[in-house]
Design a protein around this motif. Structure first.
Motif, mmCIF file in Angstrom:
data_model
loop_
_atom_site.group_PDB
_atom_site.id
_atom_site.type_symbol
_atom_site.label_atom_id
_atom_site.label_comp_id
_atom_site.label_asym_id
_atom_site.label_seq_id
_atom_site.Cartn_x
_atom_site.Cartn_y
_atom_site.Cartn_z
ATOM 1 N N VAL A 38 12.980 -6.833 52.106
ATOM 2 C CA VAL A 38 11.685 -6.396 51.592
ATOM 3 C C VAL A 38 10.994 -7.477 50.780
ATOM 4 N N SER A 39 11.742 -8.391 50.169
ATOM 5 C CA SER A 39 11.153 -9.435 49.330
ATOM 6 C C SER A 39 10.346 -10.445 50.142
ATOM 7 N N ARG A 40 10.503 -10.426 51.460
ATOM 8 C CA ARG A 40 9.768 -11.369 52.320
ATOM 9 C C ARG A 40 8.389 -10.843 52.711
ATOM 10 N N VAL A 41 8.109 -9.585 52.415
ATOM 11 C CA VAL A 41 6.881 -8.947 52.908
ATOM 12 C C VAL A 41 5.845 -8.860 51.793
ATOM 13 N N VAL A 42 4.657 -9.423 52.071
ATOM 14 C CA VAL A 42 3.531 -9.365 51.140
ATOM 15 C C VAL A 42 2.459 -8.452 51.746
ATOM 16 N N LEU A 43 1.988 -7.523 50.967
ATOM 17 C CA LEU A 43 0.921 -6.620 51.413
ATOM 18 C C LEU A 43 -0.386 -7.089 50.784
ATOM 19 N N GLU A 44 -1.316 -7.522 51.626
ATOM 20 C CA GLU A 44 -2.611 -8.010 51.149
ATOM 21 C C GLU A 44 -3.625 -6.874 51.145
ATOM 22 N N VAL A 45 -4.235 -6.657 50.000
ATOM 23 C CA VAL A 45 -5.277 -5.630 49.893
ATOM 24 C C VAL A 45 -6.531 -6.274 49.334
ATOM 25 N N LEU A 46 -7.687 -5.736 49.724
ATOM 26 C CA LEU A 46 -8.945 -6.251 49.193
ATOM 27 C C LEU A 46 -9.080 -5.896 47.719
ATOM 28 N N GLU A 47 -9.786 -6.743 46.973
ATOM 29 C CA GLU A 47 -9.908 -6.490 45.541
ATOM 30 C C GLU A 47 -10.659 -5.196 45.261
ATOM 31 N N GLY A 48 -11.451 -4.705 46.226
ATOM 32 C CA GLY A 48 -12.167 -3.445 46.023
ATOM 33 C C GLY A 48 -11.216 -2.289 45.786
#
Length: 557
Positions: free
Chosen positions: A432-442
Motif C-alpha cells: 500500500v505504501s507504493r500507491v499515491v492517490l492524486e486528488v484535485l485541490e477543490g
C-alpha cells in the motif's frame, strides 16, 4: 295465460300464414297477448313488412306460395341474425325440422295448434327476449358508465389537479400535432425548492395556486396555459408574434415581482425566470435549453432561445460520445500511460503518474479529454477509474516504483474506493505504501465531509495522498495542512513560465515553502525545458515531471 300475457304484453310480433281462416283465428289470440300484431299472407308480404318495422318475434308457417317460410327465415337471418323466430306448421317431417334448425329458428309449434304447447313455446321465447333485453340494457348502462369514467380519466390525464390548468401531458400531446409555428413562454419560479423547505409544501401549493391565478389574469385569452411541473408554467400561442410574446413576458415578470402572496400570517414575494422559444419542432426542448441558459446567468431573467447555444452543443456532444463511452467501458478500452516523476536530488525516476488513455474504434490511442466532461455528466468516471486502478496495479506488480492514480470527487461520492482498492492490493500483492492517490485541490478546499473522511481513512490504511494542480482553484492552505497530505503538485500554469514570469516564480516559491513547513513533498508539473528545470532546482523543489524528461509512455522505462 295471465302470467304469459304479463310476460309478452310489451312485445311486437309479425305473424305469417297463407291460410286466411287460420291466420284470423290465431291473430285474435295473439292480439289478446301482445302489444301489437301484424299479419302477412306469404313470405314476400312478410319480408316487405319486416323491412319497415322492428319485431320482437316472427311467427311463420313453412309452406306458403311465392316464398316459403324457410326462405323467409334465411333472408331475415341475413339482416338480423339475432331475430327470434317461431315456426308453426302441420309438417312433422324431420328434414323440414333440421333445415329450420340450421336457419336458426328458436322453436316450433306443430299444427293442429294446442293451447298448452302455444303457451309453453311463447313463454320460452319471451323469457329469452326478456333476458336479452335485460342484458342489453345492462350492457348499455355499463358502456355508458365506462364512457363516462373514460372521459373523466382522460380529462384527469391532461389536467393539473392543483390549478385546473392543462398539464404536461396535454402540452406533449399538443406539441405532437403542431400544424404551424408557435411561441412558448416557459415560466419557472426562482428557488422554489427553498420556498417549499422554508414554508412547507402545503403553503408551497398555496403560493403556486395564487401565482397560477395571477398568470391567468394577466395574459390574453388566445394564449394556452399549462402547468407542466411543480414550479413551471408554459404559455403557448400561435396567434402572437415573437415581439408580442416578449412584451407579455416582460409585463408578466413585472406583475409577479410586484405581487405579494399572503397566507397563514406569512407574506411572500417571488420572482420568475422566463424562457422564450419559437418554432413548430422541438419547441419544448428549445424552451428548456433557453431556461437553463438563463438560470446559469441568474434569476428573474428573460432569455430567448438561440440555436447552437452552449447547452445545445453539449447535448449534441453527449449524443455523439455516449455510445462510444459505453463501448470503451464495456470492452475496457481504457489503458494507463505512465509519465515518470524525477527525484531532483538524485536525478532518477522514483515514481510514475498513471494517466488514462483510450483505444478508439480504429485501434488508435487517444486522450480522453475530448469527452471527459461527458463522462462526468453521465456518471461514467467511476467506471473509468476502476479500469485504471486494475490495469495500473497489474503494471506495477514486477517492479518497486511508487505510482499515482487520479481520483475524482465522483469516485469519492460513489463510496467504492476503500473496498475496491483493498481488493486490488490483495489481488496483485502490491504494498500500500507504493500507491499515491492524486486528488484535485477543490476536493480538499470545499469537499464534502464524507469525501474527506474517505481520504483520511485511505491515508490511515497506508495510501499516500497528493494534491494535484495546486494553486489554480481555492488553494485552501489550512485544509491541506489538516489533511496531512504527502505530496503537493504545483499546477503547470505556474511552472511553464517560471523562468520569465516573476509572479509565477513567487507563487511556486510560496507553495514550496508552505509544503516543506507541513512536511509535504513538492512536485513541479509541466517541466518542459532545461530553463524551467534549472529554476525548479534553484527553488529546491523535490520532484519534477514533464516532457523535458519524458512524455507519458505505454510501457515503463
Amino acid at each position: 295465460m295471465k302470467k304469459l300475457k304479463k310476460l309478452v304484453e310489451k312485445l311486437n310480433i309479425l305473424y305469417v300464414e297463407d291460410e286466411e281462416s287460420s291466420r284470423e283465428q290465431l291473430s285474435e289470440v295473439f292480439n289478446l297477448l301482445f302489444q301489437s300484431v301484424d299479419t302477412a299472407f306469404d313470405g314476400e308480404d312478410a319480408l316487405a313488412q319486416y323491412n319497415n318495422k322492428a319485431y320482437d318475434i316472427v311467427i311463420t308457417d313453412i309452406n306458403m306460395p311465392k316464398m316459403s317460410g324457410l326462405e323467409l327465415i334465411k333472408k331475415i337471418k341475413i339482416q338480423n341474425p339475432s331475430q327470434n323466430i317461431i315456426i308453426i306448421s302441420a309438417h312433422n317431417n324431420a328434414e323440414y325440422l333440421l333445415e329450420a334448425i340450421e336457419t336458426g329458428v328458436d322453436s316450433f309449434i306443430i299444427k293442429p295448434l294446442q293451447m298448452d304447447q302455444l303457451i309453453l313455446v311463447l313463454s320460452k321465447v319471451s323469457n329469452q327476449i326478456y333476458a336479452q333485453k335485460l342484458s342489453d340494457r345492462y350492457n348499455q348502462q355499463l358502456e355508458k358508465a365506462i364512457e363516462e369514467k373514460t372521459a373523466k380519466l382522460a380529462k384527469q390525464y391532461i389536467t393539473d389537479e392543483l390549478t385546473g390548468f392543462l398539464n404536461r401531458n396535454a402540452l406533449l400531446k399538443a406539441s405532437k400535432s403542431l400544424e404551424k409555428e408557435q411561441i412558448m413562454l416557459l415560466v419557472s419560479v426562482d428557488n422554489f425548492d427553498s420556498i417549499n423547505i422554508t414554508y412547507g409544501y402545503d403553503n408551497g401549493d398555496i403560493i403556486i395556486k395564487s401565482l397560477a391565478n395571477l398568470i391567468k389574469n394577466n395574459i390574453p385569452n388566445n394564449i394556452e396555459l399549462y402547468r407542466i411541473s411543480s414550479d413551471e408554467f408554459a404559455l403557448v400561442s400561435s396567434a402572437k408574434t415573437l415581439q408580442e410574446m416578449q412584451a407579455i413576458a416582460q409585463k408578466l415578470q413585472e406583475n409577479i415581482l410586484q405581487y405579494q402572496i399572503t397566507f397563514n400570517d406569512f407574506s411572500v414575494k417571488i420572482t420568475v425566470t422566463i424562457a422564450i422559444a419559437q418554432g413548430d419542432k422541438n419547441l419544448i426542448k428549445n424552451a428548456y435549453i433557453a431556461l437553463k441558459e438563463a438560470q446559469k446567468i441568474g434569476k428573474n431573467r428573460i432569455h430567448i432561445y438561440q440555436k447552437n447555444s452552449p447547452i445545445e452543443v453539449l447535448q449534441l456532444r453527449i449524443q455523439k460520445y455516449m455510445p462510444k463511452l459505453r463501448r470503451i467501458i464495456a470492452k475496457k478500452y481504457v489503458v494507463p500511460y505512465f509519465q515518470p516523476i524525477i527525484q531532483n536530488r538524485t536525478n532518477t525516476i522514483e515514481k510514475y503518474e498513471c494517466l488514462a488513455r483510450v483505444i478508439d474504434d480504429d485501434g488508435k490511442i487517444q486522450s480522453p479529454f475530448e469527452f471527459i466532461d461527458i463522462a462526468e455528466l453521465t456518471g461514467m468516471i467511476p467506471d473509468i477509474t476502476r479500469i485504471m486502478i486494475d490495469k495500473s496495479f497489474k503494471a506495477f506488480v514486477d517492479n518497486k516504483y511508487e505510482f499515482s492514480i487520479n481520483i475524482s470527487e465522483y469516485d469519492l461520492n460513489d463510496g467504492y474506493l476503500e473496498e475496491f482498492l483493498s481488493k486490488k492490493l490483495k489481488q496483485y500483492n502490491i504494498d500500500v505504501s507504493r500507491v499515491v492517490l492524486e486528488v484535485l485541490e477543490g476536493i480538499s478546499a470545499i469537499g464534502a465531509k464524507k469525501s474527506l473522511e474517505q481520504l483520511m481513512n485511505l491515508k490511515r490504511k497506508g495510501f499516500s495522498i497528493a494534491i494535484d494542480d495546486f494553486g489554480v482553484q481555492n488553494s485552501n492552505f489550512e485544509r491541506v495542512h489538516s489533511m496531512q497530505v504527502d505530496y503537493i503538485k504545483i499546477d503547470g500554469s505556474f511552472i511553464k513560465n517560471i523562468y520569465k514570469d516573476q509572479k509565477s516564480y513567487n507563487v511556486v516559491k510560496t507553495i514550496n515553502d508552505f509544503g516543506k513547513s507541513i512536511g509535504a513533498k513538492i512536485i513541479a508539473e509541466y517541466v518542459h525545458s532545461q530553463e524551467v528545470q534549472d529554476i525548479i532546482l534553484e527553488v529546491g523543489i523535490d520532484y519534477s515531471q514533464g516532457y523535458y524528461f519524458s512524455k507519458p509512455l505505454r510501457e515503463l522505462q
